[in-house]
Design an enzyme around this catalytic site. Structure first.
Site, PDB file in Angstrom:
ATOM      1  N   SER A  95       0.745   6.372   5.399  1.00  4.68           N
ATOM      2  CA  SER A  95      -0.095   5.402   4.703  1.00  4.68           C
ATOM      3  C   SER A  95      -1.354   5.089   5.521  1.00  4.68           C
ATOM      4  O   SER A  95      -2.100   6.003   5.870  1.00  4.68           O
ATOM      5  CB  SER A  95       0.731   4.148   4.399  1.00  4.68           C
ATOM      6  OG  SER A  95       0.058   3.291   3.498  1.00  4.68           O
ATOM      7  N   ASP A 217       2.773   7.812  -7.193  1.00  2.00           N
ATOM      8  CA  ASP A 217       2.616   6.864  -6.097  1.00  2.00           C
ATOM      9  C   ASP A 217       1.709   5.740  -6.584  1.00  2.00           C
ATOM     10  O   ASP A 217       0.525   5.958  -6.858  1.00  2.00           O
ATOM     11  CB  ASP A 217       2.007   7.575  -4.877  1.00  2.00           C
ATOM     12  CG  ASP A 217       1.890   6.688  -3.646  1.00  2.00           C
ATOM     13  OD1 ASP A 217       2.007   5.458  -3.777  1.00  2.00           O
ATOM     14  OD2 ASP A 217       1.670   7.241  -2.548  1.00  2.00           O
ATOM     15  N   HIS A 245       5.663   5.538  -2.404  1.00  2.00           N
ATOM     16  CA  HIS A 245       4.700   5.623  -1.305  1.00  2.00           C
ATOM     17  C   HIS A 245       5.355   5.935   0.036  1.00  2.00           C
ATOM     18  O   HIS A 245       4.649   6.079   1.031  1.00  2.00           O
ATOM     19  CB  HIS A 245       3.944   4.285  -1.216  1.00  2.00           C
ATOM     20  CG  HIS A 245       2.715   4.324  -0.377  1.00  2.00           C
ATOM     21  ND1 HIS A 245       1.669   5.207  -0.610  1.00  2.00           N
ATOM     22  CD2 HIS A 245       2.342   3.585   0.709  1.00  2.00           C
ATOM     23  CE1 HIS A 245       0.712   5.002   0.280  1.00  2.00           C
ATOM     24  NE2 HIS A 245       1.098   4.042   1.101  1.00  2.00           N
TER      25      HIS A 245
END
Length: 267
Positions: A95, A217, A245
């Protein structure tokens, strides 16, 4: 300063093997990698750590000034690499940490020789010709809700971020991770994560790079993965047959397999 204690550094795997540095995202800690570490550490030396303010790090070392920008988190990465005297390590960032890895590689190119970007997003806010997944109003509302009631926000948002509603235990794990973070620290990290525009930084990436995205996502739609791939010359884009995610938790075998295939290609 004792960097190993400050960042709760743990190292597993053969001492003489190539090195992987695994970096967690917002609201998480190194425990998020636990399902991929056993396989990765059979062939690689795996370095795990927590950013200051997360997990088992030394909270006394946290400062809002340092961690109000991604450069502060990149400095943590460089500190860990220097403490362990790592050379040409492969940085695996989840991320927001994908972009932290870009900054760390620019700051210390001798330390990081390749990047694995797991569900990255250089900018979460839509722009002309760019879809980040959120409007400015969406992000303002998200941050306002987080600051008003962090625990409530965590309970509502973690399952959305995780996806996989048929596996509620995954959403609950992310909720618990979020809730374990100090709300004041989370507020700063959230603003840094969701308001930073790192698109220009992608132009400077000159190391082998794997971009891992999921089929679905809610935080980083596939348009983002395509953008990152197009912005980094000679990068490799892999779309995992996974939802959410956090594929290192929801699809650990697919995630591990994609990383290992990429690492093999570097030899």
């Amino acid at each position: 300063m004792d960097i190993r204690r400050r960042n709760n550094v743990n190292v597993v795997g053969p001492d003489d093997a190539p090195v992987l540095v695994l970096a967690h995202g917002f609201g998480c800690d190194q425990n998020m990698w636990r399902l991929v570490v056993p396989e990765l550490s059979r062939r690689y030396r795996v370095v795990l750590f927590d950013y200051v303010g997360s997990g088992g790090s030394d909270l006394a070392a946290w400062s809002e000034e340092r961690y109000a920008s991604l450069q502060g988190y990149a400095a943590d990465v460089v500190d860990v690499c220097e403490e362990l005297d790592l050379r040409q390590a492969v940085f695996v960032g989840h991320s927001v940490s994908a972009m932290v890895g870009v900054l760390a590689a620019q700051a210390a190119p001798e330390r990081i020789g390749a990047l694995v970007m797991v569900t990255p997003s250089p900018c979460y806010i839509d722009d002309e010709g760019y879809r980040g997944g959120f409007s400015t109003e969406d992000i303002d509302e998200l941050l306002s809700s987080l600051e008003a009631n962090y625990l409530g926000w965590s309970s509502a948002m973690a399952p959305v971020i995780m996806g996989n509603p048929e596996r509620p235990e995954l959403g609950q794990e992310l909720t618990n991770s979020f809730c374990a973070t100090d709300p004041d620290i989370a507020r700063v990290f959230a603003r840094t994560t969701f308001l930073t525009d790192s698109r220009d930084d992608l132009k400077g990436v000159c190391v082998p790079t794997l971009v891992l995205e999921c089929e679905q996502d809610a935080i980083a739609p596939r348009e983002v993965g395509a953008y990152v791939h197009a912005a980094i010359p000679a990068s490799r884009l892999v779309t995992l047959d996974a939802t959410g995610h956090c594929p290192q938790l929801s699809a650990p075998q697919a995630t591990t397999g994609a990383i290992l295939d990429f690492l093999e290609s570097l030899k």
